[in-house]
Design a protein around this motif. Structure first.
Motif, PDB file in Angstrom:
ATOM      1  N   GLU C  70       0.822  -1.215   0.000  1.00 37.55           N
ATOM      2  CA  GLU C  70       0.000   0.000   0.000  1.00 37.55           C
ATOM      3  C   GLU C  70       0.851   1.258   0.000  1.00 37.55           C
ATOM      4  N   ASP C  71       2.049   1.167   0.548  1.00 44.80           N
ATOM      5  CA  ASP C  71       2.874   2.378   0.664  1.00 44.80           C
ATOM      6  C   ASP C  71       4.332   1.981   0.475  1.00 44.80           C
ATOM      7  N   ILE C  72       4.878   2.326  -0.701  1.00 47.82           N
ATOM      8  CA  ILE C  72       6.269   1.973  -0.994  1.00 47.82           C
ATOM      9  C   ILE C  72       7.103   3.248  -1.054  1.00 47.82           C
ATOM     10  N   SER C  73       7.088   4.019   0.012  1.00 52.51           N
ATOM     11  CA  SER C  73       8.054   5.114   0.102  1.00 52.51           C
ATOM     12  C   SER C  73       9.423   4.475   0.350  1.00 52.51           C
ATOM     13  N   MET C  74      10.492   5.275   0.235  1.00 54.71           N
ATOM     14  CA  MET C  74      11.842   4.697   0.262  1.00 54.71           C
ATOM     15  C   MET C  74      12.125   3.963   1.574  1.00 54.71           C
ATOM     16  N   HIS C  75      11.728   4.549   2.697  1.00 53.35           N
ATOM     17  CA  HIS C  75      12.064   3.920   3.974  1.00 53.35           C
ATOM     18  C   HIS C  75      11.216   2.667   4.225  1.00 53.35           C
ATOM     19  N   ARG C  76       9.957   2.708   3.779  1.00 54.14           N
ATOM     20  CA  ARG C  76       9.121   1.511   3.859  1.00 54.14           C
ATOM     21  C   ARG C  76       9.704   0.372   3.016  1.00 54.14           C
ATOM     22  N   PRO C 108       5.058  26.515 -20.617  1.00 55.95           N
ATOM     23  CA  PRO C 108       5.866  27.658 -20.163  1.00 55.95           C
ATOM     24  C   PRO C 108       5.234  29.029 -20.413  1.00 55.95           C
ATOM     25  N   VAL C 109       4.349  29.179 -21.396  1.00 53.60           N
ATOM     26  CA  VAL C 109       3.742  30.485 -21.663  1.00 53.60           C
ATOM     27  C   VAL C 109       2.240  30.459 -21.357  1.00 53.60           C
ATOM     28  N   SER C 110       1.532  29.519 -21.958  1.00 52.43           N
ATOM     29  CA  SER C 110       0.078  29.458 -21.755  1.00 52.43           C
ATOM     30  C   SER C 110      -0.279  29.017 -20.339  1.00 52.43           C
ATOM     31  N   GLY C 111       0.618  28.319 -19.687  1.00 54.49           N
ATOM     32  CA  GLY C 111       0.321  27.812 -18.342  1.00 54.49           C
ATOM     33  C   GLY C 111      -0.644  26.646 -18.319  1.00 54.49           C
ATOM     34  N   LEU C 112      -1.043  26.129 -19.473  1.00 55.75           N
ATOM     35  CA  LEU C 112      -1.966  24.982 -19.494  1.00 55.75           C
ATOM     36  C   LEU C 112      -1.276  23.739 -18.933  1.00 55.75           C
ATOM     37  N   MET C 113      -2.072  22.885 -18.269  1.00 60.41           N
ATOM     38  CA  MET C 113      -1.512  21.756 -17.547  1.00 60.41           C
ATOM     39  C   MET C 113      -1.575  20.478 -18.380  1.00 60.41           C
ATOM     40  N   GLY C 114      -0.474  19.720 -18.362  1.00 56.94           N
ATOM     41  CA  GLY C 114      -0.436  18.373 -18.934  1.00 56.94           C
ATOM     42  C   GLY C 114       0.280  17.479 -17.941  1.00 56.94           C
ATOM     43  N   MET C 115       0.229  16.182 -18.174  1.00 54.85           N
ATOM     44  CA  MET C 115       0.825  15.231 -17.238  1.00 54.85           C
ATOM     45  C   MET C 115       2.111  14.687 -17.839  1.00 54.85           C
ATOM     46  N   MET C 116       3.180  14.731 -17.072  1.00 57.75           N
ATOM     47  CA  MET C 116       4.443  14.133 -17.490  1.00 57.75           C
ATOM     48  C   MET C 116       4.678  12.870 -16.667  1.00 57.75           C
ATOM     49  N   SER C 117       5.313  11.886 -17.306  1.00 67.54           N
ATOM     50  CA  SER C 117       5.638  10.629 -16.653  1.00 67.54           C
ATOM     51  C   SER C 117       7.154  10.444 -16.651  1.00 67.54           C
ATOM     52  N   TYR C 118       7.710  10.075 -15.513  1.00 71.37           N
ATOM     53  CA  TYR C 118       9.164   9.878 -15.362  1.00 71.37           C
ATOM     54  C   TYR C 118       9.390   8.489 -14.773  1.00 71.37           C
ATOM     55  N   GLN C 119      10.148   7.662 -15.429  1.00 71.99           N
ATOM     56  CA  GLN C 119      10.378   6.303 -14.921  1.00 71.99           C
ATOM     57  C   GLN C 119      11.336   6.346 -13.731  1.00 71.99           C
ATOM     58  N   CYS C 120      10.934   5.738 -12.622  1.00 67.43           N
ATOM     59  CA  CYS C 120      11.771   5.690 -11.424  1.00 67.43           C
ATOM     60  C   CYS C 120      12.019   4.243 -11.020  1.00 67.43           C
ATOM     61  N   HIS C 121      13.031   4.062 -10.196  1.00 65.29           N
ATOM     62  CA  HIS C 121      13.505   2.724  -9.881  1.00 65.29           C
ATOM     63  C   HIS C 121      14.189   2.780  -8.521  1.00 65.29           C
ATOM     64  N   TYR C 122      13.711   1.995  -7.565  1.00 67.69           N
ATOM     65  CA  TYR C 122      14.423   1.834  -6.303  1.00 67.69           C
ATOM     66  C   TYR C 122      15.209   0.537  -6.365  1.00 67.69           C
ATOM     67  N   GLN C 123      16.384   0.529  -5.793  1.00 62.82           N
ATOM     68  CA  GLN C 123      17.168  -0.697  -5.729  1.00 62.82           C
ATOM     69  C   GLN C 123      17.790  -0.746  -4.339  1.00 62.82           C
ATOM     70  N   GLY C 124      17.509  -1.803  -3.573  1.00 70.17           N
ATOM     71  CA  GLY C 124      17.994  -1.858  -2.200  1.00 70.17           C
ATOM     72  C   GLY C 124      18.558  -3.208  -1.820  1.00 70.17           C
ATOM     73  N   ARG C 125      19.344  -3.182  -0.759  1.00 74.02           N
ATOM     74  CA  ARG C 125      19.928  -4.393  -0.196  1.00 74.02           C
ATOM     75  C   ARG C 125      20.068  -4.187   1.304  1.00 74.02           C
TER      76      ARG C 125
END
Lengths: 257, 257, 257, 257
Positions: C70-76, C108-125
């Motif tokens: 339910e919650d995969i923040s970094m410390h969890r 940047p000029v019109s201020g209209l909103m769109g959604m950007m997606s950025y691929q992220c990846h946690y790797q832990g040991r």
């Protein structure tokens, strides 16, 4: 500022689809148990372009989709396409959205819960004559080979496979119900979480219930046809053969006569 | 014409790798039976860039590779990297090339021939202190689950899997020999072409020889170590579990002590 | 019921990683603006296996992850790995989770909103000596080629590219802040939604601010190092060259001295 | 040994396609300059199954293809499908083969040679009424955005794109000629190898010749129609927009009236 896209074009060639491909968006869809489900989607949106225009206005697709993103149930998706059509003053608008759909599923003996993911896909079109809408659902499952079982003195090769159904929308239906119907046609469903007692159950159930890709397609076809709910549909099965490095495949279609 | 890349840079940051990624080329490699084999490759080539230079000259990577494309045996690949290093006046040059390697394989009973494809990968580096070179080979195969077999009254889940070995180059070796070694460690090899008598043989052989991913990795590790030919190597196994929609995985490494 | 995995093994080979690969799960992560964000993830989980044991218990990875989903923040995520380690009585536990992270971004000029997606990846040991944790973030952006601009009498080739940073966790940080930092180093950020006035702005901004892949890596490196927040990190840039069918690439690393 | 696949089936459901998917094979195709070209292919082969039969004999697809693998020119491919049809006693046989096609191409000013790769795809069907055969060819290229150029005081966004044409076979044609035709419709072709004088030429040529995806599709459509050689065809263009993280797309079709 000059509007190149709205300039007239002299090549006299109609374009069937022009638009944006590969948007990624977080979306919400309907969920039979939890009412709503959060997931993430790849989105493509198109409209036709008449021979007289130089091009379409790509930004309007995003503007419209961004308004509808919060809730992409099937009927909302068609409303969104109607809005695309009107915003672009087009004859026809097209859209696809692909997303993983999640179901928490209990293991067959231990009852422990794991999460299963099923790839789903909406494909729609609206024009002056109405709308077309199909839903595609892919269901992973196990198959045991009937030939291998019949000819071998022990064991039988088996493998993960995928059944994909493509359904033309008639009355409302739940994605969960179609997934359950397909899993009932497998040698066995697959699960995220299986303890030893579950693994024994699944192994024996699958061995007792061998299926070719041909059987999967015919059994799913028979079950969906019996619902009398979809004007047309197709069924395909692909199994990742454990004795080959290629896959087995079968496909057929139904069209209400 | 101005040469921006050769201008000096004041940020004082060394770049470890700069180059081109995703070239596609037809290549030729060595083949134990047929002397040479034609295949197709994806190629990446890099060199380091010193802090004082603004950039590298990307076109030189292509110029060098184009000369060597006709024959990319392992030693030619290292010669090509030496040429990249000298052409770019770099301290170190790096390269990777990935290609399917084909072997015609006879079915175990009928003897009928089919073609198998094995993904291979060279990875090399040359600098003033010498060279590093590893070869990665991926071998598809079948595994039968020992747990499923032991606890079930009939059948056993099995699946296609992939063993990938990464070998540091010592003396010359044939890719074909490593593939045969890995296939010997599987519950059964996989084949492109199996008639019914072959399918019976493969099903029973696999059932009599169950293997976890852990067993695959340990057995391949033992066999490669026994060759006393590679200064270091790693082995990984991934099996496309037929009862899950996820995979099982195991990995280990050897370093000469 | 027999427990094959717990049987002893005589091959005397330690396995560095054994586990499950390719789980798909809906997850929740932290969001600077909205507090939480719903997304979907691919998950791999491993533990080591000592030479004396035949195998690991794959189902326990799923049991543990299912509790934390339910919650995969970094410390969890690190807590989850500690739980895997203890549940499997292993020396070390490893995990990776990859997910798209979404940010609503104003043009940047019109201020209209769109959604950007950025691929992220946690790797832990996690092991008895502590923990390692890195976060990988991929940021799409635009680059204009400085060489093409300098040598051409008009225009300059430009393209979409991707900068990927891999950060060793020190103090808490927001993914959003790293994305903003990387976008500031581009010829221009990319956007989901741009009206004509925005397109003019972005085109001119990019043209005025040409960057090689080498420049991107050095500028992002300089900005991240200035934060004095990460014990080590790497930066890579890959641009989908508009004048080639292959990509340009640069890479470097920082390690606190 | 029992032949399960030949047993009768009572479900009364015809299967449109049953077969094998994902074979990998080295193949040879025709080459305008060098007579033959070696490349590698992914292959799918299917046949229909009548309602009265339980299944097909998957191994026969491989047996037939293996005989034809050495030379997969277009007409040989159709002969191979006829052989599949007869070997399986089917009404219809289907096949697809996808492969990279390589052309050595000279840079526009320096004349230096690099290798370009173009993904090609044959798709065929034979039945009692004859045959259908289409060839799909994907051509990477550069586009400069006409809108960005018109509204910006300097520069113009540009990007790599891909035009894909699907051609119904009429008289014999060379893949090389279609590729040249498509490249002539781009803002500029792309190249593997460009020296600085080439890069200047390509940048300026592209800037002087801006094209929307809509323009690409219309110009390629016009050029192919003018050949009067293909009974039907389609053209699609997809460009990897440098100012977005999604793509622009356009599509249309021609059918001889």
């Amino acid at each position: 500022m000059i509007d190149i896209q709205s300039q007239s074009d002299t090549r006299a060639i109609a374009l069937l689809k022009v638009g944006v491909k590969g948007l990624e968006y977080p979306i919400r869809v309907l969920d039979k148990m939890k009412k709503i489900q959060y997931t993430t989607a790849h989105v493509d949106l198109y409209a036709n372009v008449l021979p007289c225009f130089k091009g379409t206005h790509m930004s309007r697709f995003i503007e419209v989709f961004h308004q509808y993103r919060e809730d992409i149930s099937m009927h909302r998706f068609l409303d969104m396409l109607r809005q695309v059509r009107s915003s672009l003053e087009a004859e026809s608008a097209f859209g696809q959205v692909s997303f993983p759909f999640f179901i928490e599923k209990a293991a067959p003996v231990s009852g422990l819960m794991g999460m299963m993911s099923y790839q789903c896909h909406y494909q729609g079109r609206v024009d002056s004559s109405g709308r077309q809408f199909t839903v595609t659902i892919s269901v992973p499952l196990t198959t045991v080979c009937p030939c291998s079982k019949a000819i071998s003195s022990r064991g039988a090769h088996n493998q993960r496979g995928m059944v994909t159904v493509n359904l033309e929308l008639g009355p409302f239906f739940w994605i969960e119900d179609i997934i359950a119907l397909v899993e009932d046609c497998a040698s066995s469903p697959v699960y995220a979480l299986l303890k030893r007692e579950d693994e024994k159950y699944v192994t024996e159930q699958a061995y007792d219930n061998p299926k070719f890709v041909e059987d999967l397609v015919r059994d799913v076809y028979t079950s969906i046809r019996a619902l009398q709910q979809f004007p047309s549909f197709s069924v395909e099965a692909e199994t990742y053969e454990s004795i080959h490095n290629h896959n087995a495949f079968a496909y057929t279609e139904y069209h209400r006569g």
